[in-house]
Design a protein around this motif. Structure first.
Motif, PDB file in Angstrom:
ATOM      1  N   VAL A   8       0.842  -1.199   0.000  1.00  0.00           N
ATOM      2  CA  VAL A   8       0.000   0.000   0.000  1.00  0.00           C
ATOM      3  C   VAL A   8       0.875   1.247   0.000  1.00  0.00           C
ATOM      4  N   LYS A   9       1.954   1.217   0.766  1.00  0.00           N
ATOM      5  CA  LYS A   9       2.867   2.361   0.789  1.00  0.00           C
ATOM      6  C   LYS A   9       3.466   2.609  -0.591  1.00  0.00           C
ATOM      7  N   GLN A  10       3.842   1.537  -1.288  1.00  0.00           N
ATOM      8  CA  GLN A  10       4.422   1.691  -2.625  1.00  0.00           C
ATOM      9  C   GLN A  10       3.416   2.284  -3.600  1.00  0.00           C
ATOM     10  N   VAL A  11       2.170   1.794  -3.529  1.00  0.00           N
ATOM     11  CA  VAL A  11       1.134   2.314  -4.432  1.00  0.00           C
ATOM     12  C   VAL A  11       0.888   3.793  -4.162  1.00  0.00           C
ATOM     13  N   LEU A  12       0.779   4.158  -2.875  1.00  0.00           N
ATOM     14  CA  LEU A  12       0.566   5.566  -2.537  1.00  0.00           C
ATOM     15  C   LEU A  12       1.749   6.428  -2.965  1.00  0.00           C
ATOM     16  N   GLY A  13       2.960   5.878  -2.881  1.00  0.00           N
ATOM     17  CA  GLY A  13       4.130   6.620  -3.338  1.00  0.00           C
ATOM     18  C   GLY A  13       4.066   6.897  -4.829  1.00  0.00           C
ATOM     19  N   TYR A  14       3.644   5.878  -5.622  1.00  0.00           N
ATOM     20  CA  TYR A  14       3.507   6.085  -7.069  1.00  0.00           C
ATOM     21  C   TYR A  14       2.419   7.111  -7.382  1.00  0.00           C
ATOM     22  N   ILE A 142      -1.089 -10.263 -22.287  1.00  0.00           N
ATOM     23  CA  ILE A 142       0.334 -10.056 -21.989  1.00  0.00           C
ATOM     24  C   ILE A 142       0.871  -8.813 -22.684  1.00  0.00           C
ATOM     25  N   LEU A 143       0.709  -8.734 -24.024  1.00  0.00           N
ATOM     26  CA  LEU A 143       1.301  -7.623 -24.754  1.00  0.00           C
ATOM     27  C   LEU A 143       0.672  -6.289 -24.376  1.00  0.00           C
ATOM     28  N   ILE A 144      -0.662  -6.213 -24.395  1.00  0.00           N
ATOM     29  CA  ILE A 144      -1.323  -4.931 -24.110  1.00  0.00           C
ATOM     30  C   ILE A 144      -1.066  -4.467 -22.672  1.00  0.00           C
ATOM     31  N   PRO A 145      -1.198  -5.344 -21.641  1.00  0.00           N
ATOM     32  CA  PRO A 145      -0.846  -4.873 -20.284  1.00  0.00           C
ATOM     33  C   PRO A 145       0.615  -4.436 -20.168  1.00  0.00           C
ATOM     34  N   ALA A 146       1.543  -5.165 -20.825  1.00  0.00           N
ATOM     35  CA  ALA A 146       2.955  -4.769 -20.764  1.00  0.00           C
ATOM     36  C   ALA A 146       3.170  -3.408 -21.409  1.00  0.00           C
ATOM     37  N   MET A 147       2.515  -3.166 -22.552  1.00  0.00           N
ATOM     38  CA  MET A 147       2.663  -1.868 -23.219  1.00  0.00           C
ATOM     39  C   MET A 147       1.997  -0.758 -22.416  1.00  0.00           C
ATOM     40  N   ALA A 148       0.929  -1.067 -21.700  1.00  0.00           N
ATOM     41  CA  ALA A 148       0.294  -0.058 -20.840  1.00  0.00           C
ATOM     42  C   ALA A 148       1.233   0.331 -19.703  1.00  0.00           C
ATOM     43  N   ALA A 151       3.938   2.485 -21.158  1.00  0.00           N
ATOM     44  CA  ALA A 151       3.476   3.850 -21.413  1.00  0.00           C
ATOM     45  C   ALA A 151       3.447   4.681 -20.136  1.00  0.00           C
ATOM     46  N   LEU A 152       3.106   4.037 -19.004  1.00  0.00           N
ATOM     47  CA  LEU A 152       3.059   4.746 -17.723  1.00  0.00           C
ATOM     48  C   LEU A 152       4.424   4.849 -17.057  1.00  0.00           C
ATOM     49  N   GLY A 153       5.428   4.212 -17.649  1.00  0.00           N
ATOM     50  CA  GLY A 153       6.773   4.276 -17.077  1.00  0.00           C
ATOM     51  C   GLY A 153       6.989   3.345 -15.911  1.00  0.00           C
ATOM     52  N   LEU A 154       6.132   2.326 -15.736  1.00  0.00           N
ATOM     53  CA  LEU A 154       6.237   1.415 -14.601  1.00  0.00           C
ATOM     54  C   LEU A 154       6.857   0.074 -14.967  1.00  0.00           C
ATOM     55  N   LEU A 155       7.102  -0.159 -16.245  1.00  0.00           N
ATOM     56  CA  LEU A 155       7.568  -1.484 -16.676  1.00  0.00           C
ATOM     57  C   LEU A 155       8.962  -1.792 -16.134  1.00  0.00           C
ATOM     58  N   ASP A 156       9.851  -0.817 -16.136  1.00  0.00           N
ATOM     59  CA  ASP A 156      11.212  -1.048 -15.659  1.00  0.00           C
ATOM     60  C   ASP A 156      11.229  -1.399 -14.170  1.00  0.00           C
ATOM     61  N   ASP A 157      10.413  -0.698 -13.383  1.00  0.00           N
ATOM     62  CA  ASP A 157      10.365  -0.985 -11.945  1.00  0.00           C
ATOM     63  C   ASP A 157       9.820  -2.384 -11.682  1.00  0.00           C
ATOM     64  N   LEU A 158       8.763  -2.755 -12.413  1.00  0.00           N
ATOM     65  CA  LEU A 158       8.188  -4.085 -12.233  1.00  0.00           C
ATOM     66  C   LEU A 158       9.178  -5.174 -12.657  1.00  0.00           C
ATOM     67  N   THR A 159       9.896  -4.919 -13.754  1.00  0.00           N
ATOM     68  CA  THR A 159      10.884  -5.893 -14.224  1.00  0.00           C
ATOM     69  C   THR A 159      12.003  -6.061 -13.204  1.00  0.00           C
ATOM     70  N   ALA A 160      12.460  -4.972 -12.637  1.00  0.00           N
ATOM     71  CA  ALA A 160      13.533  -5.049 -11.630  1.00  0.00           C
ATOM     72  C   ALA A 160      13.070  -5.813 -10.395  1.00  0.00           C
ATOM     73  N   TYR A 161      11.812  -5.599  -9.977  1.00  0.00           N
ATOM     74  CA  TYR A 161      11.283  -6.299  -8.800  1.00  0.00           C
ATOM     75  C   TYR A 161      11.179  -7.800  -9.058  1.00  0.00           C
ATOM     76  N   LEU A 162      10.663  -8.163 -10.229  1.00  0.00           N
ATOM     77  CA  LEU A 162      10.520  -9.588 -10.556  1.00  0.00           C
ATOM     78  C   LEU A 162      11.880 -10.255 -10.736  1.00  0.00           C
ATOM     79  N   SER A 163      12.854  -9.502 -11.251  1.00  0.00           N
ATOM     80  CA  SER A 163      14.196 -10.065 -11.437  1.00  0.00           C
ATOM     81  C   SER A 163      14.893 -10.296 -10.104  1.00  0.00           C
ATOM     82  N   ALA A 164      14.557  -9.485  -9.116  1.00  0.00           N
ATOM     83  CA  ALA A 164      15.201  -9.620  -7.806  1.00  0.00           C
ATOM     84  C   ALA A 164      14.595 -10.742  -6.978  1.00  0.00           C
ATOM     85  N   THR A 165      13.418 -11.221  -7.326  1.00  0.00           N
ATOM     86  CA  THR A 165      12.757 -12.295  -6.583  1.00  0.00           C
ATOM     87  C   THR A 165      13.176 -13.629  -7.182  1.00  0.00           C
ATOM     88  N   VAL A 166      13.919 -14.431  -6.410  1.00  0.00           N
ATOM     89  CA  VAL A 166      14.510 -15.672  -6.899  1.00  0.00           C
ATOM     90  C   VAL A 166      13.821 -16.864  -6.250  1.00  0.00           C
TER      91      VAL A 166
END
Length: 438
Positions: A8-14, A142-148, A151-166
């Motif tokens: 919730v804190k992360q969402v409010l920060g965004y 998959i494609l349309i949500p990823a492009m959305a 467009a909002l500039g959130l894809l890089d952050d989400l990719t980094a979070y998923l890459s860090a979870t092993v």
């Protein structure tokens, strides 16, 4: 805020970042100029696309009736015309971004517009161009949500979070991003594998100079190669070491080996069948167990026979190797049949063979080679003299072919024309003592 969960804190920060960014755009002259450039780029793209679309359609569309590879390629390119407007807007916006960055030193608004136009291009691709149901499903979820998110500039952050979870499974470890990438890449690779396998199978099936068994073997070898390469590419994309898989695969192989012996035997038997070519698609075969029919499909595990009454029989490939198989169609050889009949004892039987052989030879499907029709005396029955006429034809006497029935009609008509009687059972009944008086 202190007592709220981390998500919730992360969402409010965004949300706060977005609000601050929107305020900065609304109060900045540079931002308004970029908005103006975005509108101008879109309007210019709209005008240009309306001018270019009819010209491109007329130029690319092949003449009616053309089926060449070039005509098919032109029709394929024509499908992508709906992308012309968003891609032109993206290109013109890129030019506007260079201008704003040189004048104002920033281009965040116009860069956001570029990403929006790219999102619109992806949406048009899924909605108007893709027709395959699987690819449309992949694009929609998959494609349309990823492009959305892009467009909002959130894809890089989400990719980094998923890459860090092993995630670790024994000696194999991979990130959630690798798993997502593997699911997406695997879906695309195996769809491409299925499509290319269908195309190659259709191309190989058209090679009439190859034997049917060779064509089937080529189709199977191509299928194994395509999906084998797809699997190796998928492992490489996911970053999974094949050495790690070898250990896991060895353990699974030992456990399943005993249970899969029959499947392995049938698979190897199928390869032997295709290599030897003793039975192939289109042949009419009969097995020791009584199963008989035309081979309509040869698969890795089994062969499918179709009987003349429309039933499908699935026969394990091993049965074609370990049991006796009668092939009525191998190498295009002819088949011999016989039609039995009888004549009366009052007949001059010396005339019968010539009459019957001449009549049967008139049938359009009866062959002169390897032997012409042959009428033979078979015995002396209770009611008449027994004959049989042997004849050779190409094909099976069943289904659409009625060779024996046609020959019996010819024999009947020939005997009638020559006044030769076909006998029927006759019995003499003796009543001892005579009939009783009235």
């Amino acid at each position: 805020m202190d007592g709220q969960p981390e998500i919730v804190k992360q969402v409010l920060g965004y949300v706060n970042q977005g609000w601050e960014l929107a305020q900065g755009w609304l109060l900045s002259p540079a931002a308004w100029s970029q908005f103006g450039l975005l509108v101008a780029a879109f309007l210019l793209a709209l005008v240009v696309s309306r001018k270019l679309s009819p010209i491109l359609t007329k130029t690319i569309t092949p003449p009616d009736g053309q089926t060449s590879y070039l005509a098919q390629a032109r029709r394929f390119v024509l499908m992508f015309l709906p992308l012309l407007l968003p891609l032109l807007a993206y290109a013109f916006t890129g030019i506007g971004e260079q201008i704003t960055r040189s004048l104002f030193g920033s281009g965040a608004v116009i860069a956001f517009g570029k990403r929006v136009f790219l999102f619109l291009a992806a949406r048009a691709l899924v909605r108007d161009i893709i027709t395959d149901s699987f690819l449309k499903l992949l694009g929609k979820y998959i494609l349309i949500p990823a492009m959305a998110l892009y467009a909002l500039g959130l894809l890089d952050d989400l990719t980094a979070y998923l890459s860090a979870t092993v995630i670790s499974l024994g000696n194999i470890s991979f990130s959630i991003m690798a798993l997502v990438r593997g699911v997406i890449a695997g879906s695309i690779l195996f769809w491409l594998g299925r499509w290319s396998n269908d195309q190659s199978a259709a191309l190989i099936s058209k090679q009439e100079e190859m034997r049917p068994a060779t064509r089937q073997l080529a189709v199977k070898a191509t299928e194994i190669t395509i999906f084998g390469v797809a699997f190796l590419l998928l492992m490489n994309i996911m970053g999974i070491s094949l050495t790690s898989l070898a250990v896991l695969g060895g353990a699974i192989g030992v456990g399943l080996g005993f249970g899969l012996q029959k499947i392995a035997s049938n698979f190897i038997s199928g390869v032997i069948l295709l290599l030897e070519g003793q039975a192939t698609v289109g042949d009419y075969v009969e097995l020791d167990g009584g199963e008989a029919g035309t081979i309509i499909k040869m698969m890795a595990r089994a062969t499918i026979l179709e009987t003349y009454d429309g039933r499908w029989i699935v026969i394990p490939n091993e049965d074609f190797i370990t049991t006796r198989v009668v092939n009525y169609s191998d190498s295009g050889s002819a088949n011999r049949y016989e039609a039995p009949f009888s004549v009366s004892y009052d007949t001059d039987i010396n005339k019968v063979p010539a009459i019957v052989e001449a009549a049967v030879a008139k049938h359009k499907d009866v062959l002169d080679k390897p032997f012409p029709p042959d009428c033979e005396l078979r015995g002396f029955g209770d009611s008449g003299v027994d004959f049989a006429v042997e004849f050779w034809v190409n094909g099976i006497d069943d289904g659409e072919n009625k060779f024996t029935s046609d020959v019996l009609f010819l024999v009947w008509n020939a005997l009638k024309e020559n006044n030769i009687e076909i006998p029927y059972p006759q019995r003499v009944v003796e009543i001892k003592g005579g009939f009783p008086g009235a």
